[in-house]
Design an enzyme around this catalytic site. Structure first.
Site, PDB file in Angstrom:
ATOM      1  CB  THR A 161      -0.981   0.000   1.191  1.00 36.80           C
ATOM      2  OG1 THR A 161      -0.260  -0.249   2.410  1.00 36.80           O
ATOM      3  CG2 THR A 161      -2.045  -1.074   1.004  1.00 36.80           C
ATOM      4  CE  LYS A 187       0.227  -3.490   3.385  1.00 38.19           C
ATOM      5  NZ  LYS A 187      -0.551  -2.616   4.345  1.00 38.19           N
ATOM      6  CB  THR A 198      -1.468  -2.376  10.525  1.00 39.49           C
ATOM      7  OG1 THR A 198      -2.785  -2.493  10.113  1.00 39.49           O
ATOM      8  CG2 THR A 198      -0.793  -1.573   9.543  1.00 39.49           C
ATOM      9  CD  GLU A 284       1.607   5.040   6.457  1.00 42.06           C
ATOM     10  OE1 GLU A 284       0.868   4.462   5.648  1.00 42.06           O
ATOM     11  OE2 GLU A 284       1.186   5.667   7.442  1.00 42.06           O
ATOM     12  CB  THR A 411      -7.084  12.545  -1.329  1.00 38.66           C
ATOM     13  OG1 THR A 411      -6.132  12.973  -0.331  1.00 38.66           O
ATOM     14  CG2 THR A 411      -8.479  12.705  -0.786  1.00 38.66           C
TER      15      THR A 411
END
Length: 411
Positions: A161, A187, A198, A284, A411
């Site tokens: 992702t 992942k 997660t 991230e 988005t």
């Protein structure tokens, strides 16, 4: 590339999820993602494999987990179909129907029994899958499945992702004198927190393993690896770790009483640890991997709780981003973990730099500490001097980019 040797196993740098005998994989772009990155993949086994699985502890469990739990009732699997770009979570009865439809379509296209297919999804929560695109993609999967490096790479990309890199590992060990391969792909980048982090992770091996022993080993390895990482303190709705063993290596059935069990367990645990650390490193917006080592706790469980608290502290993570040797944030996290600690006998090191001894500040070279903390890998060592318990947890720093990525995730 040269192989890297270890006592019980060897890392195979060119290996992949399809290196163990009997396995193949593939992936493609079916249109669930807005980019052209692969978003649908599959792992297959030429025989019915013994399988084990662990799942997220989040009470909101995505529809694919329900389907996979059902498929796992007999401890056997022959295929796993995975999509990214859409979690199929909190999608009600339609989401459940879609997950079952993915399982059925995959079984039909691969020519295997529907109950031997697992389903996994990852991506945005609360949106229905575009099943027209999913069905078209599944129809195209068999032509993309193979046992080569490209097919393995296509699968590894299909499960990502916000990840920046693919996460893969393969090792070789010997059981009863037979070569055994254990490989993994995973992942995970955000919404990462213990129980489980997660993530999606898949382990393949060609050893003959007792299914109950495999499930037990998977649980223990998960507790020591995937359940010891954190990026942001959030536990996903879709976390899943599945292991499949084809049994094609030709060894005698592995179980804890087998003479080579410890070798196998060490290699298996290493695969899980490498994948878990890769997820933490790829958090991230992260710029560095942070490792927290706790020693001298009253028990291993207590050490795990303290390590998780320190690695999950936003203040500690921010200090690591800023390369700030602020040991006060570390000791504060230790003290709020809710575990027994003698507050007058704690030592803290940043790498090899002692900053706290017997819970008293130690003069240290700030410039040396700055240089160390500016590296891409940081170790925090805490010795509680209160027992024999120890544990290690992994995470990453907290950066401006983490907020930017998650402020615009949809988005």
């Amino acid at each position: 590339m040269a192989q890297v040797a270890y006592q019980a196993f060897q890392v195979i740098p060119e290996g992949s999820i399809v290196s163990p005998k009997g396995f193949a994989a593939g992936g493609l772009h079916c249109g669930l993602k807005k980019t052209e990155r692969n978003d649908l993949g599959v792992i297959t086994c030429e025989v019915l494999a013994d399988a084990a699985a662990v799942y997220t502890t989040n009470v909101f469990q995505a529809a694919p987990l329900q389907v996979t739990r059902e498929s796992m009732q007999n401890g056997k699997l022959q295929a796993i179909v995975v999509n990214s770009g859409n979690a199929n979570a909190v999608t009600g009865q339609q989401g459940e129907k879609d997950a079952y439809a993915m399982r059925l379509a995959t079984a039909r296209e691969l020519g295997i029994a529907v109950e031997n297919v697992a389903v996994a999804s990852t991506g945005v929560i609360g949106e229905l899958l575009n099943m027209e695109k999913v069905h078209a993609g599944i129809k195209g999967l068999p032509a993309r499945v193979g046992s080569g490096k490209q097919e393995a790479s296509d699968f590894s990309q299909a499960i990502l992702t916000t990840d920046l890199v693919k996460k893969e590992i393969c090792v070789r060990t010997y059981i009863d004198g037979k070569e055994v391969m254990i490989a993994g792909a995973a992942k995970g980048s955000g919404m990462i927190h213990p129980n489980m982090a997660t993530m999606l992770a898949f382990v393949t091996c060609d050893a003959q393993v007792d299914q109950a022993a495999l499930q037990g080993l998977l649980g223990k390895s998960t507790d020591a690896t995937f359940n010891m990482i954190t990026v942001d303190g959030d536990t996903s709705t879709n976390d899943m770790l599945i292991a499949m063993a084809s049994g094609l290596a030709g060894n005698k059935t592995l179980h804890p009483g087998h003479k080579d069990w410890e070798n196998f367990a060490a290699a298996f645990n290493y695969v899980c640890e490498v994948l878990a650390k890769a997820i933490a490193r790829d958090g991230e917006g992260a710029t560095k991997l942070v490792e927290v080592n706790i020693a001298g706790a009253v028990s291993d469980d207590s050490a795990r709780a303290i390590a998780k608290t320190v690695i999950g502290s936003s203040l500690v993570k921010s200090a690591m981003f800023g390369a700030d040797a602020n040991w006060g944030r570390i000791i504060a996290a230790v003290g709020r973990a809710g575990e027994p600690v003698q507050p007058d006998q704690v030592d803290v090191k940043l790498g090899s730099i002692l900053v706290l001894s017997g819970s008293r500040p130690v003069a240290f070279d700030e410039e040396e500490a700055l240089r160390y903390l500016q590296g891409d890998s940081v170790q925090i060592h805490v010795d509680l001097h209160g027992g024999s318990g120890n544990a290690t947890a992994w995470g990453c720093d907290l950066t401006y980019d983490y907020v930017r990525i998650n402020a615009a995730y949809r988005t």
